[in-house]
Design a protein around this motif. Structure first.
Motif, PDB file in Angstrom:
ATOM      1  N   GLY A   1     -15.359  74.090 -39.646  1.00 29.24           N
ATOM      2  CA  GLY A   1     -15.290  72.730 -39.135  1.00 29.24           C
ATOM      3  C   GLY A   1     -14.563  71.783 -40.067  1.00 29.24           C
ATOM      4  N   SER A   2     -15.150  70.627 -40.279  1.00 29.80           N
ATOM      5  CA  SER A   2     -14.551  69.514 -41.010  1.00 29.80           C
ATOM      6  C   SER A   2     -13.785  69.915 -42.261  1.00 29.80           C
ATOM      7  CB  SER A   2     -15.660  68.536 -41.418  1.00 29.80           C
ATOM      8  OG  SER A   2     -15.199  67.616 -42.388  1.00 29.80           O
ATOM      9  N   THR A   3     -12.516  69.502 -42.334  1.00 32.25           N
ATOM     10  CA  THR A   3     -11.761  69.679 -43.577  1.00 32.25           C
ATOM     11  C   THR A   3     -12.097  68.568 -44.559  1.00 32.25           C
ATOM     12  OG1 THR A   3      -9.818  68.461 -42.753  1.00 32.25           O
ATOM     13  CG2 THR A   3      -9.868  70.845 -42.384  1.00 32.25           C
ATOM     14  N   ALA A   4     -12.604  67.453 -44.049  1.00 30.12           N
ATOM     15  CA  ALA A   4     -12.973  66.346 -44.934  1.00 30.12           C
ATOM     16  C   ALA A   4     -14.029  66.766 -45.943  1.00 30.12           C
ATOM     17  CB  ALA A   4     -13.489  65.168 -44.104  1.00 30.12           C
ATOM     18  N   GLN A   5     -14.937  67.631 -45.535  1.00 32.88           N
ATOM     19  CA  GLN A   5     -16.002  68.065 -46.430  1.00 32.88           C
ATOM     20  C   GLN A   5     -15.709  69.405 -47.099  1.00 32.88           C
ATOM     21  OE1 GLN A   5     -19.382  70.367 -44.021  1.00 32.88           O
ATOM     22  NE2 GLN A   5     -19.276  68.229 -43.401  1.00 32.88           N
ATOM     23  N   LYS A   6     -14.488  69.934 -46.901  1.00 38.30           N
ATOM     24  CA  LYS A   6     -14.150  71.264 -47.419  1.00 38.30           C
ATOM     25  C   LYS A   6     -14.281  71.327 -48.941  1.00 38.30           C
ATOM     26  CE  LYS A   6     -12.444  75.504 -46.912  1.00 38.30           C
ATOM     27  NZ  LYS A   6     -12.160  75.960 -48.275  1.00 38.30           N
ATOM     28  N   ASN A   7     -13.807  70.301 -49.667  1.00 35.25           N
ATOM     29  CA  ASN A   7     -13.920  70.315 -51.128  1.00 35.25           C
ATOM     30  C   ASN A   7     -15.375  70.314 -51.573  1.00 35.25           C
ATOM     31  OD1 ASN A   7     -11.133  70.285 -51.386  1.00 35.25           O
ATOM     32  ND2 ASN A   7     -11.010  68.080 -51.654  1.00 35.25           N
ATOM     33  N   ALA A   8     -16.201  69.563 -50.863  1.00 33.92           N
ATOM     34  CA  ALA A   8     -17.630  69.557 -51.168  1.00 33.92           C
ATOM     35  C   ALA A   8     -18.239  70.919 -50.875  1.00 33.92           C
ATOM     36  CB  ALA A   8     -18.339  68.469 -50.369  1.00 33.92           C
ATOM     37  N   MET A   9     -17.905  71.491 -49.739  1.00 37.27           N
ATOM     38  CA  MET A   9     -18.432  72.805 -49.364  1.00 37.27           C
ATOM     39  C   MET A   9     -18.046  73.880 -50.374  1.00 37.27           C
ATOM     40  SD  MET A   9     -20.404  73.545 -46.875  1.00 37.27           S
ATOM     41  CE  MET A   9     -21.293  72.503 -45.724  1.00 37.27           C
ATOM     42  N   ASP A  10     -16.782  73.864 -50.811  1.00 37.50           N
ATOM     43  CA  ASP A  10     -16.331  74.860 -51.795  1.00 37.50           C
ATOM     44  C   ASP A  10     -17.175  74.793 -53.062  1.00 37.50           C
ATOM     45  OD1 ASP A  10     -14.357  75.718 -50.084  1.00 37.50           O
ATOM     46  OD2 ASP A  10     -12.718  74.690 -51.109  1.00 37.50           O
ATOM     47  N   GLU A  11     -17.464  73.580 -53.514  1.00 42.51           N
ATOM     48  CA  GLU A  11     -18.259  73.394 -54.726  1.00 42.51           C
ATOM     49  C   GLU A  11     -19.700  73.828 -54.496  1.00 42.51           C
ATOM     50  OE1 GLU A  11     -18.817  72.367 -58.747  1.00 42.51           O
ATOM     51  OE2 GLU A  11     -16.987  72.567 -57.562  1.00 42.51           O
ATOM     52  N   TRP A  12     -20.265  73.407 -53.386  1.00 42.93           N
ATOM     53  CA  TRP A  12     -21.643  73.763 -53.063  1.00 42.93           C
ATOM     54  C   TRP A  12     -21.818  75.272 -52.930  1.00 42.93           C
ATOM     55  CZ3 TRP A  12     -22.182  69.477 -48.834  1.00 42.93           C
ATOM     56  CH2 TRP A  12     -22.702  68.314 -49.420  1.00 42.93           C
ATOM     57  N   ILE A  13     -20.898  75.921 -52.223  1.00 47.06           N
ATOM     58  CA  ILE A  13     -21.004  77.365 -52.016  1.00 47.06           C
ATOM     59  C   ILE A  13     -20.919  78.110 -53.339  1.00 47.06           C
ATOM     60  CG2 ILE A  13     -19.792  79.369 -51.048  1.00 47.06           C
ATOM     61  CD1 ILE A  13     -19.086  77.533 -48.633  1.00 47.06           C
ATOM     62  N   LYS A  14     -20.005  77.691 -54.204  1.00 49.15           N
ATOM     63  CA  LYS A  14     -19.871  78.329 -55.512  1.00 49.15           C
ATOM     64  C   LYS A  14     -21.167  78.210 -56.308  1.00 49.15           C
ATOM     65  CE  LYS A  14     -17.132  78.189 -59.774  1.00 49.15           C
ATOM     66  NZ  LYS A  14     -15.998  77.537 -60.463  1.00 49.15           N
ATOM     67  N   ALA A  15     -21.730  77.014 -56.344  1.00 45.09           N
ATOM     68  CA  ALA A  15     -22.953  76.788 -57.108  1.00 45.09           C
ATOM     69  C   ALA A  15     -24.140  77.533 -56.484  1.00 45.09           C
ATOM     70  CB  ALA A  15     -23.248  75.290 -57.186  1.00 45.09           C
ATOM     71  N   TYR A  16     -24.257  77.470 -55.168  1.00 47.32           N
ATOM     72  CA  TYR A  16     -25.375  78.113 -54.476  1.00 47.32           C
ATOM     73  C   TYR A  16     -25.340  79.627 -54.654  1.00 47.32           C
ATOM     74  CZ  TYR A  16     -28.498  79.460 -50.634  1.00 47.32           C
ATOM     75  OH  TYR A  16     -29.500  80.009 -49.880  1.00 47.32           O
ATOM     76  N   GLN A  17     -24.177  80.220 -54.486  1.00 48.82           N
ATOM     77  CA  GLN A  17     -24.057  81.670 -54.622  1.00 48.82           C
ATOM     78  C   GLN A  17     -24.267  82.120 -56.062  1.00 48.82           C
ATOM     79  OE1 GLN A  17     -21.059  82.672 -50.851  1.00 48.82           O
ATOM     80  NE2 GLN A  17     -20.234  82.669 -52.935  1.00 48.82           N
ATOM     81  N   THR A  18     -23.962  81.252 -57.025  1.00 53.07           N
ATOM     82  CA  THR A  18     -24.238  81.564 -58.426  1.00 53.07           C
ATOM     83  C   THR A  18     -25.738  81.617 -58.673  1.00 53.07           C
ATOM     84  OG1 THR A  18     -22.179  80.564 -59.201  1.00 53.07           O
ATOM     85  CG2 THR A  18     -23.947  80.783 -60.809  1.00 53.07           C
ATOM     86  N   GLN A  19     -26.459  80.704 -58.052  1.00 57.34           N
ATOM     87  CA  GLN A  19     -27.908  80.624 -58.233  1.00 57.34           C
ATOM     88  C   GLN A  19     -28.657  81.648 -57.381  1.00 57.34           C
ATOM     89  OE1 GLN A  19     -29.349  76.644 -57.605  1.00 57.34           O
ATOM     90  NE2 GLN A  19     -27.757  75.708 -58.870  1.00 57.34           N
ATOM     91  N   CYS A  20     -28.096  81.990 -56.222  1.00 55.21           N
ATOM     92  CA  CYS A  20     -28.808  82.817 -55.254  1.00 55.21           C
ATOM     93  C   CYS A  20     -28.121  84.167 -55.066  1.00 55.21           C
ATOM     94  CB  CYS A  20     -28.904  82.088 -53.919  1.00 55.21           C
ATOM     95  SG  CYS A  20     -29.875  80.567 -53.996  1.00 55.21           S
TER      96      CYS A  20
END
Length: 365
Positions: free
Chosen positions: A53-72
């Motif tokens: 979906g939204s490309t506006a939130q893509k940079n946020a999603m990339d950061e969140w996914i990286k951090a979440y997958q590192t923790q989980c």
């Protein structure tokens, strides 16, 4: 004019401390695990998620996914920035576990999305505040100032040259060239376009006759794919003007215009000025459905009027990936998750809204 990222950290703090939205009815470090409901606090769920979906939130999603997958360990999330319209279609069609959208579900979309959620409803969960910058590439022109009627006339084709009297009158002393304006807009369906045209519809009603829509309706102009495509087009092409989320404007080091608000002030886009507009927003949805309404013609002194809120569209219940979706969204809506946004050109959710999102996410089943 180039906006400094550090301003957003301060703005995020100010937003969290001071903003109060009223309810009407019912792209690198791993984030700290304090505050909110972070993944590090035992909320990890192993499994895969597919979203778009939204490309506006893509940079946020990339950061969140990286951090979440590192923790989980064992969690895998694939988010594609295909545009808000495509994201909602994928969610309704069952090919996306959740969708990112720059606009809440429309009246005709909500029942279709609800049908996807067996026994539940599709929630509009505000997750990212993304100010929309008006960016330009005109050599020798700094601190460009524009009002809504002028933007409307440029995008409708009524103003075609940079030295048009309407632009010159707002930019005394500027050396505006006698060259054509290339007005860049998004191709395909885009929540950013929906929000930008909502702004034009509200703040330049007499000059904008194309309403608001995710798909671009005005004739002429130049289309570019996604927020990154718009930013790249402006970066590489002299004479361009475009609308794009701040994070993309900042990452591409683009010049940003000051925009005249309803109080008659030309305001620079900063976290503080965007926050003043968000302070006047209202939550229109009922219960855990948190659709918001923004006053694009705000008369608040010092407010920057073109702001969007990006949502995650997710099932309240009935999704086969409910636990995985809930776990990830618990992280993105946590204090720790939101703190990641300040350095990415976004503004964190104020606590008054974040706490409502946390409550809604906690009820997903």
């Amino acid at each position: 004019m180039k906006l400094q990222r550090s301003g957003f950290l301060a703005a995020g703090i100010a937003l969290t401390a001071t903003l109060a939205l009223t309810a009407c009815g019912s792209d690198n470090e791993t984030p700290a695990a304090e505050g909110g409901s972070s993944a590090a606090a035992g909320d990890c769920v192993a499994g895969s998620l597919t979203a778009q979906g939204s490309t506006a939130q893509k940079n946020a999603m990339d950061e969140w996914i990286k951090a979440y997958q590192t923790q989980c360990s064992g969690a895998q999330i694939n988010y594609q920035g295909t545009g808000s319209g495509a994201g909602i279609e994928a969610f309704i069609g069952g090919t996306a576990d959740f969708a990112g959208s720059d606009s809440a579900l429309k009246e005709d979309e909500q029942p279709k999305a609800n049908a996807r959620c067996a026994g539940g409803e599709a929630l509009n969960l505000p997750m990212v505040i993304g100010p929309i910058a008006v960016v330009y590439n005109v050599e020798g022109v700094d601190n460009l100032q524009l009002d809504a009627p002028t933007l409307a006339k440029i995008y409708s084709g009524a103003i075609t040259k940079w030295n048009d009297q309407a632009i010159a009158a707002q930019n005394s002393g500027a050396k505006l060239p006698d060259t054509a304006i290339q007005a860049v807009h998004r191709s395909g369906e885009s929540g950013t376009t929906d929000n930008f045209t909502k702004y034009l519809s509200k703040a330049a009603e007499a000059d904008w006759t194309f309403g608001n829509n995710k798909a671009w309706k005005a004739p002429g102009g130049v289309a570019a794919t996604g927020s990154d495509g718009v930013a790249a087009k402006v970066k590489s092409t002299a004479g361009t003007l475009a609308y794009v989320e701040l994070s993309f404007a900042e990452n591409s080091d683009l010049s940003m215009a000051k925009i005249k608000n309803g109080a008659g002030e030309y305001t620079e886009l900063t976290g503080e000025s965007a926050g003043k507009t968000i302070a006047g927003a209202k939550i229109e949805g009922e219960g855990n459905n948190l659709a918001m309404s923004i006053d694009y013609n705000t008369t608040e002194a010092g407010a920057y009027p073109i702001v969007l809120v990006t949502y995650e569209i997710a099932c309240s219940k009935g999704s086969p990936k409910a636990k995985e979706v809930q776990s990830f969204l618990k992280y993105t809506s946590s204090t720790a998750g939101q703190q990641e946004l300040a350095e990415l050109g976004y503004a964190p959710l104020p606590d008054s809204v974040r706490s409502k999102v946390e409550t809604a996410v906690a009820a997903i089943s």
